[in-house]
Write a protein that holds these residues in place. Structure first.
Motif, PDB file in Angstrom:
ATOM      1  N   THR A  96      48.798  40.514  47.375  1.00  0.00           N
ATOM      2  CA  THR A  96      47.458  40.918  47.185  1.00  0.00           C
ATOM      3  C   THR A  96      47.536  41.911  45.974  1.00  0.00           C
ATOM      4  O   THR A  96      46.900  42.198  45.172  1.00  0.00           O
ATOM      5  N   ILE A  97      48.491  42.922  45.838  1.00  0.00           N
ATOM      6  CA  ILE A  97      48.299  44.151  44.927  1.00  0.00           C
ATOM      7  C   ILE A  97      48.948  43.642  43.519  1.00  0.00           C
ATOM      8  O   ILE A  97      48.414  43.807  42.684  1.00  0.00           O
ATOM      9  N   VAL A  98      50.007  42.653  43.805  1.00  0.00           N
ATOM     10  CA  VAL A  98      50.585  42.005  42.559  1.00  0.00           C
ATOM     11  C   VAL A  98      49.661  41.361  41.663  1.00  0.00           C
ATOM     12  O   VAL A  98      49.285  41.654  40.342  1.00  0.00           O
ATOM     13  N   PRO A  99      48.687  40.447  42.195  1.00  0.00           N
ATOM     14  CA  PRO A  99      47.841  39.817  41.478  1.00  0.00           C
ATOM     15  C   PRO A  99      46.502  40.685  40.726  1.00  0.00           C
ATOM     16  O   PRO A  99      46.171  40.430  39.600  1.00  0.00           O
ATOM     17  N   ILE A 100      46.235  41.646  41.636  1.00  0.00           N
ATOM     18  CA  ILE A 100      45.222  42.738  41.184  1.00  0.00           C
ATOM     19  C   ILE A 100      45.827  43.463  39.898  1.00  0.00           C
ATOM     20  O   ILE A 100      45.051  43.745  38.946  1.00  0.00           O
ATOM     21  N   ILE A 101      47.212  43.867  39.900  1.00  0.00           N
ATOM     22  CA  ILE A 101      47.967  44.536  38.970  1.00  0.00           C
ATOM     23  C   ILE A 101      47.872  43.705  37.526  1.00  0.00           C
ATOM     24  O   ILE A 101      47.364  43.981  36.506  1.00  0.00           O
ATOM     25  N   LEU A 102      48.270  42.229  37.852  1.00  0.00           N
ATOM     26  CA  LEU A 102      48.145  41.356  36.707  1.00  0.00           C
ATOM     27  C   LEU A 102      46.676  41.064  36.156  1.00  0.00           C
ATOM     28  O   LEU A 102      46.782  41.166  34.661  1.00  0.00           O
ATOM     29  N   LEU A 103      45.783  40.958  37.013  1.00  0.00           N
ATOM     30  CA  LEU A 103      44.368  40.675  36.535  1.00  0.00           C
ATOM     31  C   LEU A 103      44.039  42.197  35.586  1.00  0.00           C
ATOM     32  O   LEU A 103      43.129  42.024  34.594  1.00  0.00           O
ATOM     33  N   LEU A 104      44.236  43.491  35.993  1.00  0.00           N
ATOM     34  CA  LEU A 104      44.145  44.629  35.505  1.00  0.00           C
ATOM     35  C   LEU A 104      44.660  44.678  34.009  1.00  0.00           C
ATOM     36  O   LEU A 104      43.951  44.961  33.065  1.00  0.00           O
ATOM     37  N   ILE A 105      46.026  44.317  34.113  1.00  0.00           N
ATOM     38  CA  ILE A 105      46.523  44.018  32.694  1.00  0.00           C
ATOM     39  C   ILE A 105      45.830  43.189  31.709  1.00  0.00           C
ATOM     40  O   ILE A 105      45.910  43.553  30.476  1.00  0.00           O
TER      41      ILE A 105
END
Length: 361
Positions: A96-105
């Motif tokens: 859940t967290i990893v995709p959110i981080i990638l989307l923010l990047i």
């Protein structure tokens, strides 16, 4: 079995070709060789998004391969069931967290660039005398040609856009008939030209285009608009500011003059009785012509936007425009020549006259 192997060989060959061909591109037509800051900003976003996608693919493939290798039947046995991780809070947090981080990047630079590239406030900047300081071009997309009006400079041209380097050039985009899309691949992303509303954006060009193939960048319509959509090209000349100012002066001074030579004069007479109702031959003025402005016809490198600029192609185009660009609105010769086709002598005269329409020395 052998047939299956051959298919895999073909698949491998096509994959290898795709990788090599993806690196192909010409400087005058490729988004991978940006001509200005807008193109570079958009290329950076493309590279960033591609890198994120490739990273995700690599991680997924690694997990997939490790699972196959570690838990293959020959290693763990027939009746072994691996540890079940369904409902693991740790794993759920990770994916859940990893995709959110990638989307923010990806999202942050995308939003910043979107607002930056949408800022056209500089279009209205004026100097101490109240004159516009930026070059603004009104682009009108027609079936199947392009018109470029410079409202603050009092000139208009068609099929070949001329712009200065090292500064923002602003565009007002409108369509005359159906939806089109204005795109100069080397300079920046496309933007639609609509019938009902005006779209605005800007592009920049670092260097003069004279060193490129044919001395121009290539522009295209990027929205399917009819049977000749693929032939709706235009050319872009980028000039140093001094050369651009000289071109503007020449365009303002252009007017219909008596051409040299008897053949060209005969062509002018035919043009004035058959073609002048649709085509202007002076670069000074405003938009509104039924057909493309021909003031710079002799300076172009293409006939009708896509044919080599040769006398033979000019004659072929005038004789049968529908054959070469289906769906275009240029009338057939009989409609403008008292019900008769142009003779070869008349075509030669018209070609001689048109080739003499030039603002470049």
């Amino acid at each position: 079995m052998m047939k299956g192997i051959k298919k895999w060989r073909l698949f491998s060959l096509l994959t290898a070709l795709m990788v090599f061909l993806s690196g192909c591109g010409e400087e005058h037509l490729s988004t991978l060789t940006p001509a200005g800051q807008v193109g570079r900003d958009q290329l950076d976003l493309m590279v960033l998004s591609t890198a994120i996608m490739v990273l995700v693919i690599i991680v997924v493939m690694i997990v997939y391969v490790l699972a196959i290798v570690k838990f293959r039947r020959s290693k763990v046995g027939e009746n072994v069931i691996p540890k079940q991780v369904e409902g693991s809070h740790k794993l759920e947090l990770i994916w859940t967290i990893v995709p959110i981080i990638l989307l923010l990047i990806l999202t942050v630079p995308t939003v910043v660039s979107t607002y930056k590239l949408a800022d056209v406030s500089g279009m209205d900047t004026v100097d101490a005398k109240g004159n516009k300081t930026a070059v603004t071009v009104n682009v009108k997309a027609n079936l199947y040609w392009w018109e470029f009006e410079y409202p603050d400079l009092g000139i208009v041209t068609a099929q070949e856009l001329v712009v200065p380097t090292q500064e923002k050039v602003y565009f007002n985009l409108k369509a005359a008939d159906v939806k089109h899309s204005f795109w100069i691949p080397a300079a920046g992303g496309k933007l639609d030209t609509n019938v009902d509303n005006l779209n605005k954006f800007y592009l920049t060009f670092d260097n003069p285009s004279e060193s490129l193939q044919d001395g121009v960048f290539y522009g295209k319509c990027a929205e399917l608009c009819g049977p000749s959509h693929a032939l709706m090209d235009f050319k872009v000349k980028s000039l140093d500011r001094d050369d651009f100012d000289a071109w503007v002066a020449d365009m303002k001074a252009s007017k219909e003059e008596t051409p040299e030579g008897d053949v060209a004069q005969q062509g002018q007479e035919i043009f004035n009785t058959s073609c002048i109702a649709c085509h202007a031959v002076s670069g000074a003025g405003s938009t509104g012509g039924v057909g493309p402005n021909l003031a710079t016809f002799g300076d172009r490198n293409r006939v009708a936007g896509f044919m080599e600029h040769t006398p033979e192609n000019i004659k072929a185009w005038i004789s049968n425009p529908e054959k070469h660009k289906p769906g275009n609105l240029m009338p057939e010769p009989k409609e403008i020549n008292n019900g008769k086709d142009f003779t070869d002598q008349e075509l030669t005269a018209l070609t001689e006259y048109l080739m003499g329409l030039s603002v470049e020395e």
